[in-house]
Design a protein around this motif. Structure first.
Motif, PDB file in Angstrom:
ATOM      1  N   ALA A 114       0.800  -1.226   0.000  1.00 13.78           N
ATOM      2  CA  ALA A 114       0.000   0.000   0.000  1.00 13.78           C
ATOM      3  C   ALA A 114       0.835   1.279   0.000  1.00 13.78           C
ATOM      4  O   ALA A 114       0.534   2.219  -0.750  1.00 13.78           O
ATOM      5  CB  ALA A 114      -0.978  -0.013   1.169  1.00 13.78           C
ATOM      6  N   PRO A 115       1.903   1.374   0.814  1.00 15.67           N
ATOM      7  CA  PRO A 115       2.696   2.617   0.803  1.00 15.67           C
ATOM      8  C   PRO A 115       3.311   2.929  -0.561  1.00 15.67           C
ATOM      9  O   PRO A 115       3.375   4.101  -0.959  1.00 15.67           O
ATOM     10  CB  PRO A 115       3.788   2.340   1.848  1.00 15.67           C
ATOM     11  CG  PRO A 115       3.191   1.324   2.755  1.00 15.67           C
ATOM     12  CD  PRO A 115       2.371   0.446   1.866  1.00 15.67           C
ATOM     13  N   LEU A 116       3.739   1.910  -1.279  1.00 10.77           N
ATOM     14  CA  LEU A 116       4.332   2.138  -2.601  1.00 10.77           C
ATOM     15  C   LEU A 116       3.302   2.681  -3.579  1.00 10.77           C
ATOM     16  O   LEU A 116       3.581   3.610  -4.354  1.00 10.77           O
ATOM     17  CB  LEU A 116       4.923   0.834  -3.137  1.00 10.77           C
ATOM     18  CG  LEU A 116       6.110   0.245  -2.368  1.00 10.77           C
ATOM     19  CD1 LEU A 116       6.533  -1.076  -2.998  1.00 10.77           C
ATOM     20  CD2 LEU A 116       7.274   1.233  -2.374  1.00 10.77           C
ATOM     21  N   PHE A 117       2.101   2.123  -3.540  1.00  6.84           N
ATOM     22  CA  PHE A 117       1.062   2.588  -4.454  1.00  6.84           C
ATOM     23  C   PHE A 117       0.531   3.963  -4.047  1.00  6.84           C
ATOM     24  O   PHE A 117       0.105   4.739  -4.899  1.00  6.84           O
ATOM     25  CB  PHE A 117      -0.055   1.561  -4.549  1.00  6.84           C
ATOM     26  CG  PHE A 117       0.341   0.358  -5.363  1.00  6.84           C
ATOM     27  CD1 PHE A 117       0.492   0.459  -6.737  1.00  6.84           C
ATOM     28  CD2 PHE A 117       0.611  -0.857  -4.755  1.00  6.84           C
ATOM     29  CE1 PHE A 117       0.888  -0.631  -7.497  1.00  6.84           C
ATOM     30  CE2 PHE A 117       1.003  -1.953  -5.512  1.00  6.84           C
ATOM     31  CZ  PHE A 117       1.139  -1.841  -6.889  1.00  6.84           C
ATOM     32  N   TYR A 118       0.576   4.254  -2.754  1.00  8.63           N
ATOM     33  CA  TYR A 118       0.210   5.603  -2.319  1.00  8.63           C
ATOM     34  C   TYR A 118       1.175   6.610  -2.938  1.00  8.63           C
ATOM     35  O   TYR A 118       0.754   7.640  -3.482  1.00  8.63           O
ATOM     36  CB  TYR A 118       0.249   5.715  -0.792  1.00  8.63           C
ATOM     37  CG  TYR A 118      -0.225   7.065  -0.286  1.00  8.63           C
ATOM     38  CD1 TYR A 118      -1.529   7.244   0.156  1.00  8.63           C
ATOM     39  CD2 TYR A 118       0.633   8.177  -0.269  1.00  8.63           C
ATOM     40  CE1 TYR A 118      -1.979   8.480   0.601  1.00  8.63           C
ATOM     41  CE2 TYR A 118       0.195   9.410   0.169  1.00  8.63           C
ATOM     42  CZ  TYR A 118      -1.108   9.564   0.605  1.00  8.63           C
ATOM     43  OH  TYR A 118      -1.548  10.803   1.030  1.00  8.63           O
ATOM     44  N   ALA A 119       2.458   6.323  -2.873  1.00  6.73           N
ATOM     45  CA  ALA A 119       3.472   7.228  -3.410  1.00  6.73           C
ATOM     46  C   ALA A 119       3.297   7.429  -4.915  1.00  6.73           C
ATOM     47  O   ALA A 119       3.376   8.551  -5.429  1.00  6.73           O
ATOM     48  CB  ALA A 119       4.868   6.704  -3.104  1.00  6.73           C
ATOM     49  N   GLY A 120       3.051   6.335  -5.638  1.00  4.41           N
ATOM     50  CA  GLY A 120       2.878   6.442  -7.079  1.00  4.41           C
ATOM     51  C   GLY A 120       1.651   7.248  -7.452  1.00  4.41           C
ATOM     52  O   GLY A 120       1.683   8.072  -8.374  1.00  4.41           O
ATOM     53  N   ALA A 121       0.549   7.007  -6.747  1.00  2.00           N
ATOM     54  CA  ALA A 121      -0.680   7.747  -7.025  1.00  2.00           C
ATOM     55  C   ALA A 121      -0.533   9.221  -6.670  1.00  2.00           C
ATOM     56  O   ALA A 121      -1.062  10.096  -7.365  1.00  2.00           O
ATOM     57  CB  ALA A 121      -1.835   7.127  -6.243  1.00  2.00           C
ATOM     58  N   TYR A 122       0.193   9.489  -5.595  1.00  2.00           N
ATOM     59  CA  TYR A 122       0.412  10.892  -5.204  1.00  2.00           C
ATOM     60  C   TYR A 122       1.178  11.628  -6.304  1.00  2.00           C
ATOM     61  O   TYR A 122       0.881  12.781  -6.631  1.00  2.00           O
ATOM     62  CB  TYR A 122       1.174  10.953  -3.884  1.00  2.00           C
ATOM     63  CG  TYR A 122       1.198  12.333  -3.265  1.00  2.00           C
ATOM     64  CD1 TYR A 122       0.249  12.682  -2.303  1.00  2.00           C
ATOM     65  CD2 TYR A 122       2.153  13.284  -3.630  1.00  2.00           C
ATOM     66  CE1 TYR A 122       0.260  13.946  -1.728  1.00  2.00           C
ATOM     67  CE2 TYR A 122       2.156  14.543  -3.073  1.00  2.00           C
ATOM     68  CZ  TYR A 122       1.216  14.870  -2.121  1.00  2.00           C
ATOM     69  OH  TYR A 122       1.223  16.133  -1.566  1.00  2.00           O
ATOM     70  N   ALA A 123       2.159  10.950  -6.879  1.00  6.75           N
ATOM     71  CA  ALA A 123       2.946  11.569  -7.954  1.00  6.75           C
ATOM     72  C   ALA A 123       2.066  11.864  -9.170  1.00  6.75           C
ATOM     73  O   ALA A 123       2.149  12.949  -9.766  1.00  6.75           O
ATOM     74  CB  ALA A 123       4.100  10.650  -8.346  1.00  6.75           C
TER      75      ALA A 123
END
Length: 213
Positions: A114-123
């Protein structure tokens, strides 16, 4: 995140605080789960595992939704749009809480990715916001279109007896349609093809991995 924060530093701090809460699983629903009055029917071990995999994908999708709205609200050009994104984010937090609760009921857990996908979506959300408010709204329209299609497929793939999960996913689908329409009505511009392709690629990567872990 509240629109009362006008200072960029305040917005950054508020944005970071929300990110930590979302990633750590701290989510509270403003509405009761749509499955509150639905009995949990007996599922086989295989059916329970399959339902958990699909709901885990949906949960990460909501983590990504929080990242998108968080970034788009932070970099929105107008206060009205910032408030619209914040309102949608609060409503989407219900989905986050509902899916997390359902995973517990299915004796499963949220994805470690989840943290990795949060970062990607935020970008991605930041890129959309930097392109201007009409394109940011267009990004919401395209996001909700993809999510609606994704949730419809889960409605078909969930075990026939898993009425609780179905109730949750169906209400999520209804909410996503409403958010997409609100963005369209607010003056959304067409999302550029490269952005659409990036969104689709991230979605495929997310669904292909978080079903399992």
């Amino acid at each position: 995140m509240s629109s009362k924060y006008h200072n960029p530093l305040d917005r950054f701090i508020c944005s970071a605080d929300k990110a930590l809460r979302v990633i750590s699983g701290v989510a509270s629903a403003s509405r009761p789960t749509p499955a509150v009055h639905v009995d949990d029917a007996h599922l086989t071990d295989e059916e329970r595992k399959h339902s958990a995999g699909l709901i885990r994908v949906d949960h990460v999708g909501e983590v990504m939704a929080q990242a998108l709205y968080n970034s788009q609200a932070r970099f929105a050009k107008s206060e009205a749009l910032r408030e619209q994104f914040e309102k949608a984010s609060r409503e989407e937090e219900d989905h986050l809480a509902w899916t997390a609760q359902r995973l517990k009921e299915l004796n499963s857990q949220t994805s470690v990715l989840a943290p990795l996908f949060y970062a990607g979506a935020y970008a991605l959300g930041t890129v959309a916001a930097k392109m201007g408010d009409p394109h940011s709204l267009g990004f919401v329209v395209e996001t909700e279109r993809q999510v609606e299609k994704h949730l419809e497929s889960h409605m078909q793939r969930l075990p026939a007896g898993d009425a609780k999960s179905r109730a949750i996913v169906d209400q999520m689908r209804i909410d996503e349609i409403a958010h997409g329409k609100a963005a369209q009505d607010a003056g959304a511009a067409e999302t550029p093809l490269p952005v659409k392709l990036a969104m689709t690629a991230m979605s495929k990567l997310m669904t292909g991995t978080t079903y399992y872990i």
